[in-house]
Design a protein around this motif. Structure first.
Motif, mmCIF file in Angstrom:
data_model
loop_
_atom_site.group_PDB
_atom_site.id
_atom_site.type_symbol
_atom_site.label_atom_id
_atom_site.label_comp_id
_atom_site.label_asym_id
_atom_site.label_seq_id
_atom_site.Cartn_x
_atom_site.Cartn_y
_atom_site.Cartn_z
ATOM 1 N N GLY A 183 40.679 42.949 38.757
ATOM 2 C CA GLY A 183 39.825 42.739 39.611
ATOM 3 C C GLY A 183 38.958 44.578 40.298
ATOM 4 O O GLY A 183 38.851 44.838 39.106
ATOM 5 N N PRO A 184 38.423 43.960 41.163
ATOM 6 C CA PRO A 184 36.921 44.946 41.172
ATOM 7 C C PRO A 184 38.210 46.142 42.023
ATOM 8 O O PRO A 184 38.471 46.641 42.030
ATOM 9 C CB PRO A 184 36.380 45.110 42.961
ATOM 10 C CG PRO A 184 36.551 43.145 42.423
ATOM 11 C CD PRO A 184 38.131 42.662 42.005
ATOM 12 N N PRO A 185 36.717 47.579 41.761
ATOM 13 C CA PRO A 185 37.446 49.002 41.789
ATOM 14 C C PRO A 185 37.666 48.709 42.987
ATOM 15 O O PRO A 185 37.021 48.218 44.693
ATOM 16 C CB PRO A 185 35.822 49.246 41.550
ATOM 17 C CG PRO A 185 35.153 49.158 41.290
ATOM 18 C CD PRO A 185 35.691 47.551 41.036
ATOM 19 N N ALA A 192 39.160 48.603 36.596
ATOM 20 C CA ALA A 192 38.790 47.852 37.512
ATOM 21 C C ALA A 192 37.171 47.202 36.335
ATOM 22 O O ALA A 192 36.752 47.918 36.233
ATOM 23 C CB ALA A 192 37.793 48.614 38.468
ATOM 24 N N ILE A 193 36.985 46.424 36.802
ATOM 25 C CA ILE A 193 36.006 45.127 36.230
ATOM 26 C C ILE A 193 35.531 45.200 37.457
ATOM 27 O O ILE A 193 35.183 44.373 38.324
ATOM 28 C CB ILE A 193 36.231 44.127 35.965
ATOM 29 C CG1 ILE A 193 37.528 44.481 34.580
ATOM 30 C CG2 ILE A 193 35.537 42.952 34.977
ATOM 31 C CD1 ILE A 193 37.295 45.207 33.214
ATOM 32 N N ASP A 246 29.549 38.372 48.489
ATOM 33 C CA ASP A 246 30.694 38.715 47.877
ATOM 34 C C ASP A 246 31.277 38.405 47.124
ATOM 35 O O ASP A 246 31.691 38.191 45.853
ATOM 36 C CB ASP A 246 30.258 40.262 48.111
ATOM 37 C CG ASP A 246 28.669 40.563 48.261
ATOM 38 O OD1 ASP A 246 27.961 40.377 47.935
ATOM 39 O OD2 ASP A 246 28.364 42.233 48.974
ATOM 40 N N GLN A 247 32.109 38.337 48.182
ATOM 41 C CA GLN A 247 33.641 37.410 47.438
ATOM 42 C C GLN A 247 33.859 36.589 46.739
ATOM 43 O O GLN A 247 34.044 36.178 46.199
ATOM 44 C CB GLN A 247 34.652 37.874 49.154
ATOM 45 C CG GLN A 247 35.043 38.922 49.784
ATOM 46 C CD GLN A 247 35.799 38.809 51.069
ATOM 47 O OE1 GLN A 247 35.232 38.092 51.909
ATOM 48 N NE2 GLN A 247 36.267 40.044 51.036
ATOM 49 N N SER A 248 32.680 35.115 47.574
ATOM 50 C CA SER A 248 32.752 34.274 46.660
ATOM 51 C C SER A 248 32.126 34.352 45.513
ATOM 52 O O SER A 248 32.775 33.628 44.718
ATOM 53 C CB SER A 248 31.864 32.693 47.340
ATOM 54 O OG SER A 248 31.562 31.531 47.332
ATOM 55 N N CYS A 272 33.235 34.257 39.421
ATOM 56 C CA CYS A 272 32.500 35.244 38.240
ATOM 57 C C CYS A 272 34.237 35.459 37.824
ATOM 58 O O CYS A 272 34.450 35.003 36.339
ATOM 59 C CB CYS A 272 32.489 36.154 38.532
ATOM 60 S SG CYS A 272 30.343 36.274 38.757
ATOM 61 N N TYR A 273 35.411 35.628 38.307
ATOM 62 C CA TYR A 273 36.503 35.629 37.722
ATOM 63 C C TYR A 273 37.072 34.124 37.094
ATOM 64 O O TYR A 273 38.557 34.315 36.428
ATOM 65 C CB TYR A 273 37.718 36.628 38.551
ATOM 66 C CG TYR A 273 37.495 37.700 38.787
ATOM 67 C CD1 TYR A 273 37.976 38.921 37.912
ATOM 68 C CD2 TYR A 273 36.854 37.998 39.779
ATOM 69 C CE1 TYR A 273 37.220 40.442 37.489
ATOM 70 C CE2 TYR A 273 36.773 39.895 40.009
ATOM 71 C CZ TYR A 273 36.791 40.599 39.054
ATOM 72 O OH TYR A 273 36.417 41.782 38.849
#
Length: 337
Positions: A141-143, A221-222, A256-258, A263-264
């Motif tokens: 997940g993101p930072p 974090a990615i 941004d969430q979408s 991407c993941y």
């Protein structure tokens, strides 16, 4: 004459939309290629003057009644849609949930929360992680989205269910992930494994698998918008043979969430744990984001506490979170595990 512009992935798909909505006598006036598909303008002279309403056919059906008690005369349709819009869900997602909840299965709902649950169940997948893991899990997940706290919650949940798992802090970026995990898990500190390099991670996994032990790997974090980060993540996932589970915060801009969720999904993520539901008021963007990416909801983090901090995802629980101004802990007492 009435005219309308249709956008679709292909010319054949656009024609199907045109004839379904305007009838077999519709005339195609123009067509052109656009990013991701084609744009076709069509017209018909059987519907009087003006323009054809610019909305999807499924919404016109929902608004038009059709024997299902839906439409703008039905306040429940608007109630469901407005609740999701209040929560920051994109317009199309809110319309789809409202349309799907408005009696398509012949059931007439009177409670908005039940109607939202019905609509969500048709658009969103829920697939909880069992306490006894059948394969290793790597949390990505993101930072700042709560991966380490989630790893601790999954570890504590397994301990309560008497299904031991081994938390592995993959401290590949030197951020003291093992110390953070130990701070959360006072009762399970002897289970924690901390590694600082990929080779050490591979060696630890080989040892634990030889002992027939399952792991929860807390990755650094990615950044989902960094192509190199995502390529490295995809390579790592293919090597360690563990299921990637996204940890996504309910905070943030819906677009941004979408984009991040998609991407993941492209690197193989199929399930996600939605966090920080207790500190946000509007949750529609994150729920829509995972749905649009084709990622199933696994668990919902509704409290900051390590014990009992995860609730298995279900349409009814998502619906409870999507009522206007619903508190973050609205489902904390409904099956926390």
């Amino acid at each position: 004459m009435r005219m309308k512009m249709f956008a679709a992935e292909s010319f054949e798909a656009a024609k199907a939309m045109i004839f379904a909505e305007m009838g077999a006598d519709a005339v195609i006036l123009s067509e052109r290629e656009i990013d991701g598909g084609v744009e076709v303008r069509a017209a018909t002279d059987k519907m009087g003057g003006g323009m054809v309403p610019n909305e999807p056919l499924f919404l016109r059906e929902a608004r038009g009644g059709g024997g299902h008690g839906r439409g703008i005369e039905n306040p429940l349709f608007s109630r469901v849609r407005d609740a999701l819009l209040w929560h920051g869900a994109p317009q199309r997602f809110a319309d789809r949930v409202a349309a799907e909840s408005a009696g398509r299965n012949g059931v007439q709902f009177t409670d908005p929360e039940d109607a939202i649950a019905e609509g969500v169940s048709r658009l969103v997948a829920c697939d909880p992680i069992l306490p006894r893991l059948d394969r290793d899990i790597v949390l990505v997940g993101p930072p700042g989205h709560g991966r380490t706290a989630t790893a601790a919650k999954l570890t504590r949940r397994a301990a309560v269910a008497r299904c031991e798992v081994m938390p592995v802090a993959a401290d590949l970026d030197g951020t003291a992930g093992g110390q953070q995990l130990a701070a959360y898990l006072e009762l399970e500190q002897d289970q924690i494994r901390s590694v600082q390099t990929p080779d050490a991670l591979f060696a630890t996994l080989r040892t634990l698998r030889a002992q027939n032990r399952r792991c929860i790997i807390d990755m650094p974090a990615i950044n989902p918008f960094d192509e190199d980060d995502m390529a490295s993540l995809q390579d790592l996932i293919s090597v360690i043979r563990a299921e990637p589970v996204l940890v996504l915060s309910a905070e943030g801009h819906p677009e941004d969430q979408s984009e991040a969720a998609k991407c993941y999904a492209r690197v193989g993520v199929k399930r996600a744990i939605l966090t920080k539901l207790d500190v946000v008021r509007r949750r529609g963007g994150s729920i829509s984001a995972l749905s649009s990416a084709g990622i199933a909801f696994s668990h919902l983090a509704v409290t900051p506490f390590i014990g009992g901090g995860l609730v298995p995802a279900a349409p009814s629980r998502l619906a409870a979170l999507l009522m206007e101004d619903a508190p973050g802990d609205v489902i904390a007492m409904k099956g926390a595990a």
